[in-house]
Design a protein around this motif. Structure first.
Motif, PDB file in Angstrom:
ATOM      1  N   SER A   1       0.863  -1.178   0.000  1.00  0.00           N
ATOM      2  CA  SER A   1       0.000   0.000   0.000  1.00  0.00           C
ATOM      3  C   SER A   1       0.899   1.227   0.000  1.00  0.00           C
ATOM      4  O   SER A   1       1.876   1.285   0.751  1.00  0.00           O
ATOM      5  CB  SER A   1      -0.891   0.012   1.252  1.00  0.00           C
ATOM      6  N   ILE A   2       0.578   2.190  -0.856  1.00  0.00           N
ATOM      7  CA  ILE A   2       1.338   3.442  -0.919  1.00  0.00           C
ATOM      8  C   ILE A   2       0.490   4.520  -0.269  1.00  0.00           C
ATOM      9  O   ILE A   2      -0.638   4.774  -0.689  1.00  0.00           O
ATOM     10  CB  ILE A   2       1.675   3.825  -2.372  1.00  0.00           C
ATOM     11  N   GLY A   3       1.045   5.166   0.771  1.00  0.00           N
ATOM     12  CA  GLY A   3       0.245   6.141   1.520  1.00  0.00           C
ATOM     13  C   GLY A   3      -0.908   5.413   2.193  1.00  0.00           C
ATOM     14  O   GLY A   3      -0.710   4.429   2.895  1.00  0.00           O
ATOM     15  N   ASP A   4      -2.116   5.866   1.945  1.00  0.00           N
ATOM     16  CA  ASP A   4      -3.305   5.210   2.505  1.00  0.00           C
ATOM     17  C   ASP A   4      -4.102   4.480   1.434  1.00  0.00           C
ATOM     18  O   ASP A   4      -5.275   4.172   1.637  1.00  0.00           O
ATOM     19  CB  ASP A   4      -4.190   6.260   3.195  1.00  0.00           C
ATOM     20  N   ALA A   5      -3.476   4.197   0.300  1.00  0.00           N
ATOM     21  CA  ALA A   5      -4.169   3.517  -0.801  1.00  0.00           C
ATOM     22  C   ALA A   5      -4.412   2.049  -0.445  1.00  0.00           C
ATOM     23  O   ALA A   5      -3.762   1.503   0.447  1.00  0.00           O
ATOM     24  CB  ALA A   5      -3.330   3.620  -2.078  1.00  0.00           C
ATOM     25  N   PRO A   6      -5.339   1.397  -1.149  1.00  0.00           N
ATOM     26  CA  PRO A   6      -5.578  -0.034  -0.911  1.00  0.00           C
ATOM     27  C   PRO A   6      -4.335  -0.863  -1.236  1.00  0.00           C
ATOM     28  O   PRO A   6      -3.495  -0.462  -2.041  1.00  0.00           O
ATOM     29  CB  PRO A   6      -6.718  -0.378  -1.873  1.00  0.00           C
TER      30      PRO A   6
END
Length: 181
Positions: free
Chosen positions: A106-111
């Motif tokens: 997951s990058i940042g708060d992405a799925p």
């Protein structure tokens, strides 16, 4: 679970790195075709645990001990070269074998999305994140061990803890310069 068996209760036991087994939960024998345990008193980001289930008959005598299952512990480290390095312990022990490990990011708060599939004895991965300079630098991961060839037909999955690597921004400031150039 064999619902025709005369079972008083199922006990979940845990050990950490060879320490004595301790009971962490129990379920009555008439709980249905599936027995579910939740062990909330753990530090999954710091250590791996092994579990087993003890079956007690109607007289309270231990009559069956399950296989020992060991959890996956994932560690993620951010390299100064923009490569995150992941490592985990191999899953132990299913009736079948481990077919491999699916790695998710997951990058940042992405799925989370799958980024790699490793073989059954490959417990490390590298993730070059240099192309994600627009992100906030937070990369989180988890790993799934996938079972193959279980004689009962159940193909189990064991999921690791979530581990994050934080890529720090790098700013280079010259410490010497030539004023005449």
């Amino acid at each position: 679970v064999d619902q025709s068996a005369s079972v008083r209760r199922y006990r979940l036991e845990r050990t950490n790195n060879g320490e004595p087994w301790e009971q962490v939960a129990s379920q009555p024998g008439s709980s249905g075709p599936t027995v579910v345990f939740n062990d909330l008193d753990v530090m999954t980001g710091l250590r791996s645990y092994s579990y087993r289930v003890i079956v007690e008959d109607s007289c309270g005598v231990d009559v069956l001990t399950s296989n020992e299952g060991t959890t996956l512990l994932l560690i993620a480290e951010a390299g100064t070269d923009g490569v995150n390095r992941l490592r985990w312990n191999g899953y132990e022990e299913w009736a079948g074998t481990v077919s491999g490990y699916a790695v998710y990011r997951s990058i940042g708060d992405a799925p989370f999305t799958p980024i790699a599939f490793n073989g059954p004895t490959d417990w490390e991965a590298e993730d070059n994140v240099n192309d994600f300079i627009e992100s906030n630098g937070r990369f989180c991961y988890y790993v799934e061990a996938i079972e193959l060839g279980n004689p009962s037909g159940i193909q189990a999955v064991s999921t690791s803890n979530t581990a994050c690597a934080i890529q720090e921004e790098a700013v280079w400031v010259p410490n010497a310069f030539n004023a005449g150039s």
